[in-house]
Design an enzyme around this catalytic site. Structure first.
Site, PDB file in Angstrom:
ATOM      1  N   ARG A   1     -40.961  34.457 107.197  1.00 48.64           N
ATOM      2  CA  ARG A   1     -41.787  33.404 106.629  1.00 48.64           C
ATOM      3  C   ARG A   1     -41.845  33.390 105.174  1.00 48.64           C
ATOM      4  O   ARG A   1     -41.922  32.398 104.476  1.00 48.64           O
ATOM      5  CB  ARG A   1     -43.396  33.733 106.868  1.00 48.64           C
ATOM      6  CG  ARG A   1     -44.363  32.700 106.418  1.00 48.64           C
ATOM      7  CD  ARG A   1     -45.415  32.482 107.219  1.00 48.64           C
ATOM      8  NE  ARG A   1     -46.063  33.621 107.847  1.00 48.64           N
ATOM      9  CZ  ARG A   1     -46.552  34.697 107.157  1.00 48.64           C
ATOM     10  NH1 ARG A   1     -46.870  34.498 105.994  1.00 48.64           N
ATOM     11  NH2 ARG A   1     -46.887  35.686 107.746  1.00 48.64           N
TER      12      ARG A   1
ATOM     13  N   TYR B   1     -48.070   5.798  99.699  1.00 52.70           N
ATOM     14  CA  TYR B   1     -47.840   6.052 101.147  1.00 52.70           C
ATOM     15  C   TYR B   1     -48.747   6.476 102.133  1.00 52.70           C
ATOM     16  O   TYR B   1     -49.855   6.932 101.368  1.00 52.70           O
ATOM     17  CB  TYR B   1     -47.018   7.427 101.041  1.00 52.70           C
ATOM     18  CG  TYR B   1     -46.588   7.877 102.275  1.00 52.70           C
ATOM     19  CD1 TYR B   1     -45.796   7.265 103.299  1.00 52.70           C
ATOM     20  CD2 TYR B   1     -46.990   9.106 102.626  1.00 52.70           C
ATOM     21  CE1 TYR B   1     -45.681   7.728 104.558  1.00 52.70           C
ATOM     22  CE2 TYR B   1     -46.987   9.608 103.717  1.00 52.70           C
ATOM     23  CZ  TYR B   1     -45.954   9.068 104.827  1.00 52.70           C
ATOM     24  OH  TYR B   1     -45.873   9.516 106.089  1.00 52.70           O
TER      25      TYR B   1
ATOM     26  N   ASP C   1     -43.998  11.602  93.423  1.00 57.62           N
ATOM     27  CA  ASP C   1     -43.126  11.449  94.749  1.00 57.62           C
ATOM     28  C   ASP C   1     -41.794  10.708  94.478  1.00 57.62           C
ATOM     29  O   ASP C   1     -42.004   9.157  94.204  1.00 57.62           O
ATOM     30  CB  ASP C   1     -44.050  10.844  95.829  1.00 57.62           C
ATOM     31  CG  ASP C   1     -43.596  10.618  97.407  1.00 57.62           C
ATOM     32  OD1 ASP C   1     -42.180  10.708  97.417  1.00 57.62           O
ATOM     33  OD2 ASP C   1     -44.463  10.729  98.076  1.00 57.62           O
TER      34      ASP C   1
ATOM     35  N   LYS D   1     -36.320  11.453 104.710  1.00 54.01           N
ATOM     36  CA  LYS D   1     -35.773  10.129 104.541  1.00 54.01           C
ATOM     37  C   LYS D   1     -34.265  10.180 103.970  1.00 54.01           C
ATOM     38  O   LYS D   1     -33.426  10.822 104.643  1.00 54.01           O
ATOM     39  CB  LYS D   1     -36.655   9.442 103.289  1.00 54.01           C
ATOM     40  CG  LYS D   1     -38.129   9.740 103.831  1.00 54.01           C
ATOM     41  CD  LYS D   1     -38.448   8.829 105.142  1.00 54.01           C
ATOM     42  CE  LYS D   1     -40.094   9.287 105.575  1.00 54.01           C
ATOM     43  NZ  LYS D   1     -40.940   9.230 104.798  1.00 54.01           N
TER      44      LYS D   1
HETATM   45  C1  LIG Z   1     -42.435   9.725 104.681  1.00 51.62           C
HETATM   46  C2  LIG Z   1     -43.138   9.839 103.522  1.00 51.62           C
HETATM   47  C3  LIG Z   1     -43.976  10.868 103.155  1.00 51.62           C
HETATM   48  C4  LIG Z   1     -44.230  12.074 104.119  1.00 51.62           C
HETATM   49  O1  LIG Z   1     -43.290  12.808 104.303  1.00 51.62           O
HETATM   50  P1  LIG Z   1     -43.057  13.402 105.596  1.00 51.62           P
HETATM   51  O2  LIG Z   1     -41.452  14.028 105.812  1.00 51.62           O
HETATM   52  O3  LIG Z   1     -43.174  12.280 106.838  1.00 51.62           O
HETATM   53  O4  LIG Z   1     -44.078  14.328 106.298  1.00 51.62           O
HETATM   54  C5  LIG Z   1     -44.280  10.980 101.763  1.00 51.62           C
HETATM   55  N1  LIG Z   1     -44.076  10.100 100.700  1.00 51.62           N
HETATM   56  C6  LIG Z   1     -43.379   8.974 101.027  1.00 51.62           C
HETATM   57  C7  LIG Z   1     -43.208   8.033  99.942  1.00 51.62           C
HETATM   58  C8  LIG Z   1     -42.705   8.957 102.264  1.00 51.62           C
HETATM   59  O5  LIG Z   1     -42.053   7.986 102.650  1.00 51.62           O
END
Ligand SMILES: *Cc1c(COP(=O)(O)O)cnc(C)c1O
Length: 364
Positions: A49, A100, A171, A196
């Site tokens: 962990r 988001y 982000d 993504k």
């Molecule tokens: C998908 C997404 C998230 C969340 O990420 P996960 O991997 O689904 O937990 C956060 N910010 C943006 C801009 C996203 O597209």
């Protein structure tokens, strides 16, 4: 390769050359997947962990891409939660309206429970954002924002936040570090949904935080590593390995997807079934407002043969969906808006599919 050596390379090279074992005669060139929960006593690694060598190749590559130090998490939301933990309960957070939807829900709940005071701002309005920063502890940036794709003046709002003693988190999921490196604009922590573009194949869920090599960034790194270790939102070894494999093609995937997105944006702007098209001029995300109501947009989404009607983004395959089909989508998103993640298919096949779906939705 050392982090200093990697940082001298262009992104297209470092995604290929980073995260590999030191060359040793007879040893593998590709990193291994290490499946273990624990380690023999006496070394640096104690229990899995706290660390797994399988995390390191991707962390090394992402750190070099963003110009900071990366920590992988089990999901983007786990990374976002860890970043929100950087400020104590009771803190004031300035956040962009219409982010988001996971971030929108988390911050709305935290505000309702009294954990944080959240001030929502129009993040494309630099003056309004700065005006909201007095007394704030954390500034949250998402640019381009999901799904309206408006941009934030990252350097300006970050400087204003720092003058007031606030920490800044950005982000960078939509832009990717190929288009935007927020740490070079002064941001303290970048967060990613590695699910993504970075992994790029719609086959895993992972997240990451990347911290700056500044006093604030280094302190944040220690706190984020502690949160990951103690709250346990760690990446799986197999997912981490897949992400390192996927990121090697980030540069070529983004090149093709961006070219496709720019062509589609130009053609869609002239399509009679499109009321408005939003494209920030980089990256491969489009927001298409369909002429007509939400039903027309919904029909178009269901009518493609190639473009996948599904949520998420950043995979090699094109995907689209009407965002307001999700009950938790912020109301800042128009009901007739389709968010499209443009993939790496042949542009003429994509255009034929998308334009036919829009025509078909109009005829219904
Ligand atoms: C998908 C997404 C998230 C969340 O990420 P996960 O991997 O689904 O937990 C956060 N910010 C943006 C801009 C996203 O597209």
């Amino acid at each position: 390769m050392s982090p200093d050596d990697l940082s001298t390379l262009q992104p297209a090279t470092l995604v290929v050359s980073g995260g590999r074992p030191d060359p040793t005669p007879g040893a593998p060139v590709a990193p291994p997947i290490v499946l273990t929960s624990t380690y023999a006593a006496g070394g640096d690694l104690i229990y899995a962990r706290g660390g797994n060598p399988s995390w390191e190749p991707f962390e090394e590559i992402l750190g070099a891409l963003e110009g900071g130090s990366a920590l992988l998490f089990s999901s983007g939301m786990a990374a976002i939660h860890a970043a929100l933990r950087l400020v104590p309960v009771g803190s004031t957070i300035v956040a962009p309206a219409g982010p988001y939807n996971g971030v929108h829900q988390v911050l709305t709940l935290a505000h309702e429970r009294g954990e944080f005071v959240v001030r929502w701002v129009d993040s494309s309005d630099t003056e309004a954002t700065i005006a909201a920063l007095d007394g704030a502890d954390l500034l949250w940036i998402e640019s381009p924002i999901n799904p309206l794709l408006t941009l934030t003046d990252i350097a300006a709002v970050t400087a204003a936040a720092h003058e007031r003693g606030a920490i800044v988190v950005c982000d960078n999921t939509f832009a990717t570090p190929l288009n935007q490196r927020p740490l070079t604009d002064g941001v303290d922590v970048v967060v990613h949904s590695v699910t993504k573009y970075l992994s790029g194949h719609s086959d895993l869920i992972l997240g990451a935080c990347v911290t700056a090599a500044t006093e604030r960034g280094v302190a944040a790194h220690a706190s984020l590593a502690e949160t990951r270790h103690l709250e346990g939102a760690i990446p799986g070894a197999v997912e981490a390995w897949l992400a390192a494999r996927g990121v090697r093609t980030l540069s070529v995937r983004m090149e093709r997807a961006t070219r496709n997105a720019a062509i589609l944006a130009a053609r869609l702007a002239r399509h009679p079934q499109v009321a408005q098209i939003r494209y920030p001029g980089f990256g491969a995300m489009l927001a298409i407002e369909v002429a007509g109501d939400a039903d027309a947009a919904q029909r178009a989404c269901a009518a493609t043969r190639l473009v996948s009607h599904s949520t998420s983004l950043g995979g090699v395959e094109s995907q689209w969906e009407r965002r307001r089909r999700h009950p938790n989508e912020p109301e800042t998103t128009p009901p007739n808006l389709i968010r499209m993640s443009v993939g790496i298919e042949d542009i003429e096949d994509l255009w034929a599919d998308v334009s036919a779906a829009l025509d078909q939705a109009a005829d219904a």
